[in-house]
Structure formats: C-alpha cells, structure tokens
Design a protein around this motif. Structure first.
Motif, PDB file in Angstrom:
ATOM      1  N   GLU A 315      40.122  38.231  51.917  1.00 61.15           N
ATOM      2  CA  GLU A 315      38.797  38.836  51.847  1.00 61.15           C
ATOM      3  C   GLU A 315      38.690  40.022  52.810  1.00 61.15           C
ATOM      4  OE1 GLU A 315      34.860  36.411  51.285  1.00 61.15           O
ATOM      5  OE2 GLU A 315      35.334  36.513  53.428  1.00 61.15           O
ATOM      6  N   LEU A 445      36.616  34.955  44.641  1.00 59.14           N
ATOM      7  CA  LEU A 445      36.868  35.411  43.271  1.00 59.14           C
ATOM      8  C   LEU A 445      35.707  36.252  42.726  1.00 59.14           C
ATOM      9  CD1 LEU A 445      38.482  32.202  41.711  1.00 59.14           C
ATOM     10  CD2 LEU A 445      39.634  34.302  42.435  1.00 59.14           C
ATOM     11  N   THR A 446      34.505  35.939  43.132  1.00 58.96           N
ATOM     12  CA  THR A 446      33.364  36.722  42.658  1.00 58.96           C
ATOM     13  C   THR A 446      33.230  38.048  43.416  1.00 58.96           C
ATOM     14  OG1 THR A 446      31.872  35.577  44.207  1.00 58.96           O
ATOM     15  CG2 THR A 446      32.089  34.663  41.983  1.00 58.96           C
ATOM     16  N   ARG A 447      33.735  38.094  44.631  1.00 52.56           N
ATOM     17  CA  ARG A 447      33.605  39.324  45.417  1.00 52.56           C
ATOM     18  C   ARG A 447      34.646  40.377  45.032  1.00 52.56           C
ATOM     19  NH1 ARG A 447      32.952  35.661  50.222  1.00 52.56           N
ATOM     20  NH2 ARG A 447      30.713  35.467  50.530  1.00 52.56           N
ATOM     21  N   ILE A 448      35.835  39.942  44.627  1.00 54.61           N
ATOM     22  CA  ILE A 448      36.923  40.893  44.374  1.00 54.61           C
ATOM     23  C   ILE A 448      36.537  41.969  43.357  1.00 54.61           C
ATOM     24  CG2 ILE A 448      39.243  41.140  43.397  1.00 54.61           C
ATOM     25  CD1 ILE A 448      39.998  38.537  44.820  1.00 54.61           C
ATOM     26  N   PRO A 449      36.047  41.617  42.149  1.00 49.70           N
ATOM     27  CA  PRO A 449      35.700  42.695  41.194  1.00 49.70           C
ATOM     28  C   PRO A 449      34.591  43.599  41.713  1.00 49.70           C
ATOM     29  CG  PRO A 449      34.972  40.542  40.386  1.00 49.70           C
ATOM     30  CD  PRO A 449      35.853  40.286  41.548  1.00 49.70           C
ATOM     31  N   ARG A 450      33.692  43.067  42.517  1.00 44.81           N
ATOM     32  CA  ARG A 450      32.607  43.893  43.059  1.00 44.81           C
ATOM     33  C   ARG A 450      33.150  44.884  44.103  1.00 44.81           C
ATOM     34  NH1 ARG A 450      28.309  38.848  43.808  1.00 44.81           N
ATOM     35  NH2 ARG A 450      28.364  38.201  41.614  1.00 44.81           N
ATOM     36  N   ILE A 452      36.237  46.052  44.069  1.00 43.11           N
ATOM     37  CA  ILE A 452      36.994  47.037  43.293  1.00 43.11           C
ATOM     38  C   ILE A 452      36.048  48.081  42.703  1.00 43.11           C
ATOM     39  CG2 ILE A 452      38.413  47.378  41.238  1.00 43.11           C
ATOM     40  CD1 ILE A 452      39.663  44.627  41.796  1.00 43.11           C
ATOM     41  N   PHE A 453      34.928  47.619  42.139  1.00 33.94           N
ATOM     42  CA  PHE A 453      33.940  48.548  41.580  1.00 33.94           C
ATOM     43  C   PHE A 453      33.402  49.483  42.665  1.00 33.94           C
ATOM     44  CE2 PHE A 453      29.379  49.425  41.196  1.00 33.94           C
ATOM     45  CZ  PHE A 453      29.382  50.241  40.077  1.00 33.94           C
ATOM     46  N   SER A 454      33.089  48.941  43.823  1.00 35.60           N
ATOM     47  CA  SER A 454      32.532  49.757  44.914  1.00 35.60           C
ATOM     48  C   SER A 454      33.527  50.819  45.364  1.00 35.60           C
ATOM     49  CB  SER A 454      32.147  48.858  46.095  1.00 35.60           C
ATOM     50  OG  SER A 454      31.199  47.892  45.710  1.00 35.60           O
ATOM     51  N   THR A 504      26.047  45.110  45.712  1.00 31.15           N
ATOM     52  CA  THR A 504      26.572  44.344  44.568  1.00 31.15           C
ATOM     53  C   THR A 504      26.952  42.915  44.936  1.00 31.15           C
ATOM     54  OG1 THR A 504      28.830  45.141  45.001  1.00 31.15           O
ATOM     55  CG2 THR A 504      27.462  46.444  43.479  1.00 31.15           C
ATOM     56  N   GLY A 506      29.588  42.273  46.905  1.00 35.23           N
ATOM     57  CA  GLY A 506      31.002  42.225  47.265  1.00 35.23           C
ATOM     58  C   GLY A 506      31.200  41.864  48.719  1.00 35.23           C
TER      59      GLY A 506
END
Length: 532
Positions: A315, A445-450, A452-454, A504, A506
C-alpha cells in the motif's frame, strides 16, 4: 516504533545519499558529458558495484539478518557476537582472495565481461582497466560494511547503515570540486574519481564498524572455520546474492551490450542515477525494514501480523511510486535538462538520457514491489525460489536487450530491463499467493485501481501543463527560469494526485493514521541490549 516511522528513518538516510548522488552526477555530467572518460569510469565502477550488490547487500540482508536475529533470541548478545565473528573471519578471507584474483585478471574481465565494445578504442579500454583495478577493493570494504549493516538492522538501529553511503557521494563531489578549482582535464578527473571511490569504501566501513561497537558488539578476528552456522549462512546466501542483485546482474549485462555504442554506457548510468532517487528512498527503506520485521512476526507465529506487514508495505509503495512513475514518463526531458544539460552535456545527451528515464519510469513500481515481495520468501529462509525467478528475468532481459539494442540503441536496453522487472515482480507475487503466504486484503484491493486512476489523471494533466510551459523549459532558457517552472509543475502534479487519491478513496487519513500508530508497542531493540 511504527512501520511508517521505521520506513522514514531509513528513507531519510537514503534520501540524503540519493540527493548527494544526484549532485555528484550533475557535476560529473558537466565535467565529462557522455564522452569516453565518462564511459570508462562508469563501466569500471559498475563491476565492483555489481559484486557489492550481489555478494554483500543481497546476500547478507537476505541470509545474515534472519540468522543473526535467531542467534540473539537463542543465545543473547554474546551468541550473536560469536556468530558475527565466525562470519567475519570467513568473509574477510574470501574477499581478500577474490580481490587479488580479480585485480590480476582485470584486463581479461574488461575485455570479455565489462565492456568488450571498448576494444575498438585502446585508450578507453586501458583507462577502464586501470580505473577498475583502483576501484575493485571498494568491494571488500562494502561487503564487510554490509555485514555490519545487517547487524545494525537486526538491532533496529537503521540510521548509521542508511547514512553511510552519503560519504561516497560527498567524497566524489569533493574530488570534482577540487578538479574544477585546479582546472584538471577529463583523464585526471576520471582517475581522481576512481581513487575517491576507494577512499569512500574505507570511510563507510569505519562508520558502521563504530556504530556496531556503540550497539554493544565488538567484532574480533577469528581464523576462518566453516561452523554449522556459517555453512547455513552460505547455503542461504548464494541464491540470495543472485536474487538480491538481480537489478545489478541486468545492469552489468546491459553495460556489456551498451559498450558497443559511444556514450550509451554513460547515458544509462545518468538515467539510472535520477530514477534511483524514488527507487532508493522507497524501495530500500521498505526492504531494509520489512525483512527483520517480517522475520520477527513469523518466528513468533503471528501470521496475521506478517500478512498485515506485507499488505501495508505494498500500500505504501503504490501510494508513492505510481505518481512518481507517471511523472517520470511525461516529464523526463525537463528534469534531465534542468539537472544535467550544461558544460559537456549537450542537447543530444538530454534527449538520449530522457528517453531512457521515461522507460525506467514505467518500471519503477515493479522494481520497488520486488523489494517488498522478496522478504516474504527470505523471512521463511526460502532463497531458492526468488533465485529461479531472478534467473528467468535475466534471460528475458538479455534476449530482449540483444534484440532491441540494434533497433532502439540504449532505449531498447532500458525497455528490456523494465520488462524483466515486471516479469520478476509478477512471478514473486503469484507464488506468494499460491502458497498462501499472502492474505487477501479487501481495502488494499479496492484502493489499487483508485490510485492507478489518480496517477494516470495526474500524468495527463502534467503532460498538457508541460506543453503550455514549453517556452520556459527550452534548452536556451536560463536555469533560474527553468528551475521554478519545473518545481512548480512537480508541486502541481502532487496537488492533483493527492487530491484525487483522497477524493476517490485510494488513500485516507484513517489509513495513514493506522500505519503511523501501527507497531507502537513493538520494542525498538531486543530487551537484553542495554545500548538500545
């Protein structure tokens, strides 16, 4: 002390070293550019530096730290002292023999291993051999220093080992400043830097030796004997050395290939120095702290804590490296121009180095994640599995570098290195999951895509901001104009990324607060150590 605070302790020393290293690189670029003397010095320095990573940092941080920590728990500080003296006797003897052998074989090694492409230029070849002979004893100093650094890390005394490398850069900066004052030519500067490397090895060894004494362990010399503990260390250290030094193996191979083109070796070294700033600060801090902490949790049978340590480390890594990767990808040219483009470092040099740095940016998360995944194997005394994956990534790197170098020059080598890094990271992570050594963490797992988007959104915004600011970032623009614009762009990208990451979900203040508080009840050093 919390996990984040321990990371910060190591990162502060590493950051100091990297900043001084960047300053050194700026002065070297101005003095030598990407010419033949710079190529000779960088190729010669790569050899002992590679061995240092292979047989010192990789082996001892992976194999020595868990065994030394076990010895402290089983037999106290006296047992740990005896074990360290047994290892020191064997290590010192092996290093002396290796140094003598390598010094005598240096012309052959340069011709076949380091830089076969230099054979077409006899002066460059001879300078590379001479500089490598001067610098190779640095390996012995740093290998002994790495052992003592492992002892300090096991005792939770991180700062001395982290700050010691600063002195390599301080000494080399002093050499460059003296050369500028005296008006030395390129050859004199190259040889002055080589002797500076040798002197820095002695200084760094002295620093950690005194720190170990202050920690309550005085190491005496014992004749080399292969005791059961030493044999166990060697069994673990050989694969660990290969695994821990995988990046260095690839760099040595890449130096060999790049020696076939003028300036390619130095261009790779310049880009490597810049991207080592985020890689070193985050990656080394995580690897240094995570291994002893993870080993302690596993020894106590606390699997939940071990899993939490690994997830929080990932993280922390992604939170910091994803925006750094995006920034390096889109902003490499302004960064290189500001830092290096002066004196002998030309506009063409900036173009070559910035292309490499942009590619390295894509690999930054992978290289740091490797440092977080490997302790999951080493703490369980499994050094063979990462070694196998390291070998796979070396094969991929060599095959791709040989294929891409004729097409893309040094940028092809960087592409091969990054691809090999991602393959290594994926194999390590998949194996940990398959063995059940990596627990599923829903918040992560929920933070990773956020995240990446940021980072991606930040990268797009930064790209358009650079286009707008292009007149202020051109080669003819004075440094006093470029600098505030570059730092302003960096500040803007940080604001955008952190705003998006927190907006978001993240990242959250609760996540940071938990990480800062985590481990507060953990003792900083073993209770029996009165010096703690």
């Amino acid at each position: 002390m919390s996990l984040v605070k321990k990371f910060a302790t190591v990162a502060s020393g590493t950051l100091m070293s990297r900043v001084f290293g960047l300053t050194r690189e700026m002065l070297m670029a101005a003095a030598l550019g990407t010419g033949p003397v710079a190529d000779a010095f960088n190729a010669a320095f790569r050899f002992p530096n590679t061995f240092r990573r292979l047989f010192a940092e990789g082996a001892f941080n992976a194999a020595f730290v868990p065994l030394f920590a076990k010895e402290i728990e089983a037999n106290g500080m006296e047992g740990a002292k005896r074990f360290s003296e047994e290892v020191f006797g064997v290590l010192f003897t092996v290093l002396m023999a290796l140094t003598i052998l390598m010094e005598l074989s240096m012309p052959l090694i340069v011709r076949t291993v380091i830089a076969p492409g230099f054979l077409d230029d006899p002066v460059k070849f001879d300078n590379t051999v001479s500089m490598a002979i001067i610098m190779f004893p640095y390996l012995a100093c740093m290998s002994l220093a790495a052992m003592m650094s492992g002892m300090l890390n096991s005792l939770h005394r991180y700062f001395a080992a982290a700050v010691a490398p600063v002195f390599l850069n301080v000494i080399l900066i002093g050499v460059l400043a003296y050369a500028w004052y005296k008006g030395h030519d390129g050859i004199k500067i190259g040889y002055g830097l080589s002797w500076g490397v040798m002197a820095a090895g002695l200084v760094q060894l002295a620093i950690v030796w005194f720190a170990v004494r202050n920690a309550g362990i005085s190491i005496g010399f014992r004749l080399p004997h292969f005791t059961p503990n030493v044999r166990r260390l060697l069994v673990l250290a050989l694969p660990a050395a290969i695994t821990g030094g995988i990046t260095q193996i690839n760099l040595l191979v890449n130096t060999n290939i790049a020696s076939g083109r003028e300036g390619a070796v130095t261009s790779l070294a310049n880009a490597d120095r810049v991207y080592q700033l985020p890689l070193g600060v985050v990656g080394i801090a995580v690897a240094t702290v995570l291994l002893p902490e993870l080993a302690r949790a596993l020894r106590s049978g606390n699997l939940k804590e071990a899993g939490n340590l690994q997830n929080r480390s990932v993280e922390f890594i992604l939170f910091l490296t994803l925006p750094a990767a995006a920034a390096l990808l889109v902003m490499s040219e302004p960064i290189i121009r500001l830092l290096l483009e002066r004196g002998e470092f030309t506009v063409e040099s900036t173009r070559r180095v910035s292309n490499i740095l942009a590619v390295y940016g894509l690999g930054l998360p992978a290289f740091v994640l490797i440092k977080a995944f490997i302790p999951g194997f080493f703490a369980r005394e499994d050094t063979k599995t990462p070694m196998i994956f390291a070998a796979v990534s070396v094969v991929i790197n060599v095959a791709m570098a040989l294929t891409l170098f004729p097409l893309m020059a040094e940028t092809g080598i960087a592409t091969a290195e990054v691809t090999a890094g991602w393959v290594n990271a994926i194999l390590l992570f998949a194996t940990l999951v398959w063995r059940g050594h990596w627990g599923r963490d829903i918040p992560l797992l929920t933070r990773i895509p956020r995240l990446i988007f940021s980072a991606a959104a930040m990268g797009f915004a930064l790209y358009y901001a650079i286009q707008w600011a292009a007149p202020y970032l051109a080669s003819h623009t004075p440094v006093h104009v470029q600098a505030p614009v570059v730092f302003g762009l960096i500040l803007l990208s940080m604001i955008i990324y952190f705003a998006l990451a927190f907006a978001t979900g993240g990242a959250s203040f609760g996540m940071i607060r938990r990480n800062v508080k985590r481990g507060a009840k953990t003792p900083v050093a073993p209770p029996e150590d009165p010096a703690a």
